[in-house]
Each structure stands twice: as structure tokens, then as C-alpha cells.
Scaffold this motif. Structure first.
Motif, mmCIF file in Angstrom:
data_model
loop_
_atom_site.group_PDB
_atom_site.id
_atom_site.type_symbol
_atom_site.label_atom_id
_atom_site.label_comp_id
_atom_site.label_asym_id
_atom_site.label_seq_id
_atom_site.Cartn_x
_atom_site.Cartn_y
_atom_site.Cartn_z
ATOM 1 N N LEU A 68 1.014 -1.539 -0.253
ATOM 2 C CA LEU A 68 0.029 0.228 -0.117
ATOM 3 C C LEU A 68 1.020 1.648 -0.020
ATOM 4 C CD1 LEU A 68 -2.957 0.929 0.338
ATOM 5 C CD2 LEU A 68 -2.812 0.772 2.694
ATOM 6 N N ASP A 69 2.191 1.785 0.998
ATOM 7 C CA ASP A 69 2.946 2.675 1.019
ATOM 8 C C ASP A 69 3.285 2.857 -0.435
ATOM 9 O OD1 ASP A 69 1.904 2.399 3.419
ATOM 10 O OD2 ASP A 69 4.070 1.684 4.173
ATOM 11 N N ALA A 70 3.751 1.739 -1.288
ATOM 12 C CA ALA A 70 4.357 1.868 -2.706
ATOM 13 C C ALA A 70 3.846 2.363 -3.083
ATOM 14 C CB ALA A 70 5.110 1.092 -2.791
ATOM 15 N N GLU A 72 1.139 4.058 -2.894
ATOM 16 C CA GLU A 72 0.293 6.068 -2.077
ATOM 17 C C GLU A 72 1.561 6.657 -3.209
ATOM 18 O OE1 GLU A 72 0.588 8.595 1.608
ATOM 19 O OE2 GLU A 72 0.603 6.613 2.096
ATOM 20 N N ARG A 73 3.043 6.044 -2.743
ATOM 21 C CA ARG A 73 3.812 7.027 -3.480
ATOM 22 C C ARG A 73 3.178 7.309 -5.023
ATOM 23 N NH1 ARG A 73 7.138 3.977 0.281
ATOM 24 N NH2 ARG A 73 7.789 2.380 -1.356
ATOM 25 N N ALA A 74 3.274 6.245 -5.893
ATOM 26 C CA ALA A 74 3.392 6.277 -7.062
ATOM 27 C C ALA A 74 2.106 6.859 -7.706
ATOM 28 C CB ALA A 74 2.717 4.489 -8.269
ATOM 29 N N VAL A 75 0.951 7.430 -6.702
ATOM 30 C CA VAL A 75 -0.299 7.867 -6.996
ATOM 31 C C VAL A 75 0.432 9.403 -6.566
ATOM 32 C CG1 VAL A 75 -2.357 9.210 -5.861
ATOM 33 C CG2 VAL A 75 -2.117 6.530 -6.128
ATOM 34 N N GLN A 110 -0.381 9.901 10.236
ATOM 35 C CA GLN A 110 0.142 9.673 8.807
ATOM 36 C C GLN A 110 -0.631 9.414 7.572
ATOM 37 O OE1 GLN A 110 4.208 9.288 8.263
ATOM 38 N NE2 GLN A 110 4.632 10.948 8.905
ATOM 39 N N PHE A 111 -1.006 8.108 8.127
ATOM 40 C CA PHE A 111 -2.494 7.186 7.748
ATOM 41 C C PHE A 111 -2.995 7.669 7.380
ATOM 42 C CE2 PHE A 111 -5.037 3.351 8.206
ATOM 43 C CZ PHE A 111 -4.501 2.829 6.777
ATOM 44 N N ASP A 112 -4.089 8.368 9.032
ATOM 45 C CA ASP A 112 -6.041 8.670 8.629
ATOM 46 C C ASP A 112 -5.184 10.050 7.614
ATOM 47 O OD1 ASP A 112 -6.431 6.865 10.594
ATOM 48 O OD2 ASP A 112 -6.309 8.459 12.141
ATOM 49 N N ASP A 113 -3.872 10.487 7.099
ATOM 50 C CA ASP A 113 -4.617 11.242 6.154
ATOM 51 C C ASP A 113 -4.198 11.489 5.057
ATOM 52 O OD1 ASP A 113 -3.800 13.237 8.571
ATOM 53 O OD2 ASP A 113 -1.460 13.859 8.671
ATOM 54 N N ALA A 114 -3.713 9.917 4.924
ATOM 55 C CA ALA A 114 -3.647 9.264 3.554
ATOM 56 C C ALA A 114 -4.472 8.960 3.088
ATOM 57 C CB ALA A 114 -2.335 8.697 3.347
ATOM 58 N N SER A 115 -5.930 9.023 3.991
ATOM 59 C CA SER A 115 -7.371 8.733 3.679
ATOM 60 C C SER A 115 -7.670 8.730 2.301
ATOM 61 C CB SER A 115 -8.164 8.594 4.706
ATOM 62 O OG SER A 115 -9.533 8.464 4.005
ATOM 63 N N GLU A 116 -7.606 9.436 1.589
ATOM 64 C CA GLU A 116 -8.032 10.209 0.256
ATOM 65 C C GLU A 116 -7.086 9.348 -1.010
ATOM 66 O OE1 GLU A 116 -9.141 13.761 -2.807
ATOM 67 O OE2 GLU A 116 -8.686 13.996 -0.811
ATOM 68 N N VAL A 117 -6.351 8.831 -0.395
ATOM 69 C CA VAL A 117 -5.511 7.675 -1.402
ATOM 70 C C VAL A 117 -5.098 6.517 -1.046
ATOM 71 C CG1 VAL A 117 -2.840 7.897 -2.414
ATOM 72 C CG2 VAL A 117 -3.381 10.118 -2.189
ATOM 73 N N ILE A 118 -5.592 6.310 -0.373
ATOM 74 C CA ILE A 118 -5.524 4.654 -0.502
ATOM 75 C C ILE A 118 -6.438 4.512 0.082
ATOM 76 C CG2 ILE A 118 -6.391 3.077 1.651
ATOM 77 C CD1 ILE A 118 -3.964 4.587 3.443
ATOM 78 N N ILE A 121 -6.472 3.936 -4.411
ATOM 79 C CA ILE A 121 -5.986 3.212 -4.862
ATOM 80 C C ILE A 121 -6.530 1.706 -5.394
ATOM 81 C CG2 ILE A 121 -4.408 1.306 -3.912
ATOM 82 C CD1 ILE A 121 -2.416 3.915 -2.896
ATOM 83 N N TYR A 122 -7.880 1.442 -3.788
ATOM 84 C CA TYR A 122 -8.357 0.546 -3.731
ATOM 85 C C TYR A 122 -10.051 0.901 -4.784
ATOM 86 C CZ TYR A 122 -6.094 -0.934 0.254
ATOM 87 O OH TYR A 122 -6.410 -2.090 1.135
ATOM 88 N N GLN A 123 -10.395 2.009 -5.344
ATOM 89 C CA GLN A 123 -10.905 2.717 -6.437
ATOM 90 C C GLN A 123 -10.164 1.658 -7.600
ATOM 91 O OE1 GLN A 123 -14.761 3.270 -5.813
ATOM 92 N NE2 GLN A 123 -14.336 3.026 -8.231
ATOM 93 N N LYS A 124 -9.042 2.007 -7.730
ATOM 94 C CA LYS A 124 -8.681 2.151 -9.352
ATOM 95 C C LYS A 124 -8.221 0.374 -9.523
ATOM 96 C CE LYS A 124 -7.469 6.118 -10.996
ATOM 97 N NZ LYS A 124 -8.758 6.166 -12.629
ATOM 98 N N ALA A 125 -8.215 -0.092 -8.168
ATOM 99 C CA ALA A 125 -7.764 -1.420 -8.446
ATOM 100 C C ALA A 125 -9.140 -2.255 -8.896
ATOM 101 C CB ALA A 125 -7.985 -2.719 -6.697
ATOM 102 N N THR A 126 -10.320 -1.812 -8.567
ATOM 103 C CA THR A 126 -11.646 -2.076 -9.602
ATOM 104 C C THR A 126 -11.079 -2.405 -10.634
ATOM 105 O OG1 THR A 126 -12.719 -0.688 -9.396
ATOM 106 C CG2 THR A 126 -12.958 -1.766 -7.454
#
Length: 279
Positions: A68-70, A72-75, A110-118, A121-126
Motif C-alpha cells: 500500500l505504501d508504494a 501511495e507514493r506512485a499516486v 500520517q496513515f489517516d491523512d492519506a485516506s483519500e489516496v488509499i 487506490i482500491y477504487q482503481k484496483a477494481t
């Protein structure tokens, strides 16, 4: 195609084990591309349940897969593509089931702040996977959880036969996340005891509930295999069972939930079912 979120109103309701069981069974019995993941801070229980399979299927990439962290960096750097999730995941069942490792962030903020990006990622995974199965943190105190529930196609609400848990869910509706106002959901009674007076029928009658209810029975062998990181082995060994086998009820109930999820996701189960499945 669809995001399926497993969620509980509090901890200790078998959310992770139920997510893992459903993912493992679908990966074994259906020709469907599925991803399972645990977007939680400081928890890798889901990954441990699949540990032996991860090591066997990914001998080179076990420690190096980005997770997941990688992604997030890619996004954030504009390098996220259609198959980025696949390329940063680990294989569980080739061409049918992958697992995306969660965060290793040391700071929850930091994790909670990344909520939108996280959740992006799952939406794009579909776009690549037919099913994305998420093991969410219980409760409603995380923006990652609330956003994931809002973008889910189906929510699996994990409850138990404990009267306090049941009353909290059925009688205190105002405490439920807003997503429940407009999202489809089913109830899953995890660690289910079929000898209890609080059977599915009695619970539905007591609370005048008419929606779908499934069970994930308590099963010692399943628990042992999960603790040993061999959940895939449990399902392989119990694919075909005799009528009175002690694991039969667990397998049958797990199949009912998996079938409902697939149908609700618009997947043709008759076409996608792998031949040779036994009861």
C-alpha cells in the motif's frame, strides 16, 4: 468491478478471519480475479493468516513487494497505472487471488491523512480485479474506514450472538456510519454457535430484521490453520466432505456468503465456478 468491505461495530467480532475465509474460498472455487487487503494502521493479521501461501507463491518478492505504501507514493508522483496494484501485490492463487500488504507507517496520523489516496487506490484496483475484499478497522474512528465504507458496493457487517453487540447494532442505529443510509449491507454472525438460543431466526424475529443474514461458524480446525498461516491448506483439504464431517457446516456456510457476494457484484457464478467443487 466491486469493493466488498468487512466491518465490525467493535473489535473481537472476527472481521479479519471472515475476510480471509471468504477470500480464500472464492480464490479456490471461482475463476475470478480477486484482491484482499487490510487497510489498517499497525495490523498485519490478515497477512499472517496467509503467511505460508505467501512464502510459497512469492519466494523472490516476499520481502520486497511494495504494498500500500508504494502505491501511495506512485499516486502522489503521478506514476499510478491500471496494473500498478497487481504489480505491487503478492500472489495467493495464481490468476485468481492476490493480497496487497498494508501500511508500515509508524505514525497513525500520517496513515489517516492519506485516506483519500488509499481509497483511490482500491477504487482503481477494481479496473483490474473483479473483486476487492477489504478487512476494515472496526468502529468509526478512522477516516480511512469511513471513506472505504462510502465507496463500497457491499458492506459485510460482522456481529456475534452476544446480546450487547446485537442491541448496539439493532437498537442504536444513530451510531452507525452514514454509509449505512444508502449502501447495501448484509449481516454476518461470526464464530457462530448453532446450539445457542440466539440462532439466526430468533435474532431476526427479536429485532424484526428482514435483511440477509449469514453465519461463519466457530471451527477449531479453521482457527488452527489460520494461526499457522495455512488457511489455504484448510480449504483445499475440506473441499469435498462427507455428510457428517465436522467441518462441513463451516464450509457450507462460508460458501453461502461467498455466493451472495459474487451475485451482488454482478458475477455469473455458474460460468465462473471451477468444476470439481464438492459439498
Amino acid at each position: 468491478m466491486a469493493i466488498i468491505s468487512f466491518w465490525g461495530i467493535q473489535h473481537g467480532l472476527g472481521v479479519t478471519s471472515s475476510t480471509a475465509a471468504t477470500a480464500a474460498l472464492i480464490g479456490m472455487e471461482y475463476q475470478v480475479r480477486s484482491l484482499v487487503s487490510q487497510p489498517q494502521w499497525s495490523d498485519n493479521t490478515l497477512q499472517r493468516i496467509f503467511q505460508k501461501t505467501i512464502q510459497h507463491q512469492n519466494p523472490q518478492g516476499f520481502q520486497t513487494s511494495g504494498g500500500l505504501d508504494a502505491l501511495e507514493r506512485a499516486v502522489r508522483s503521478g506514476r499510478f497505472e491500471r496494473e500498478s496494484v497487481k504489480n505491487n501485490s503478492l500472489i495467493l492463487v495464481p490468476d485468481r487471488l492476490d493480497i496487497l500488504k498494508g501500511t508500515t507507517k509508524a505514525n497513525r496520523g500520517q496513515f489517516d491523512d492519506a485516506s483519500e489516496v488509499i481509497n483511490l487506490i482500491y477504487q482503481k484496483a477494481t479496473e483490474y480485479y473483479d473483486l476487492v475484499l477489504l478487512d476494515l478497522h472496526s468502529g468509526r474512528n478512522s477516516p480511512v474506514v469511513l471513506e472505504a465504507l462510502n465507496q463500497s458496493n457491499l458492506i459485510v457487517v460482522c456481529l456475534s450472538q452476544n446480546i450487547n453487540v446485537l442491541e448496539r447494532f439493532f437498537l442504536q442505529r444513530e451510531q452507525q456510519p452514514e454509509a449505512f443510509q444508502n449502501k447495501s449491507f448484509v449481516i454476518l454472525l461470526s464464530q457462530y454457535d448453532e446450539d445457542s438460543k440466539f440462532k439466526v431466526k430468533n435474532i431476526c424475529n427479536k429485532y424484526r430484521y428482514k435483511g440477509p443474514v449469514f453465519t461463519m461458524p466457530y471451527n477449531t480446525s479453521f482457527k488452527d490453520h489460520s494461526n499457522d498461516g495455512e488457511i489455504q491448506s484448510f480449504f483445499r483439504r475440506n473441499q469435498q466432505l462427507t455428510k457428517f464431517h465436522p467441518n462441513r457446516f463451516f464450509i457450507e456456510e462460508s460458501r453461502k456468503l461467498a455466493l451472495h457476494i459474487l451475485n451482488e457484484s454482478g458475477i455469473n457464478t455458474q460460468v465462473k465456478q471451477i468444476s470439481g467443487k464438492g459439498a
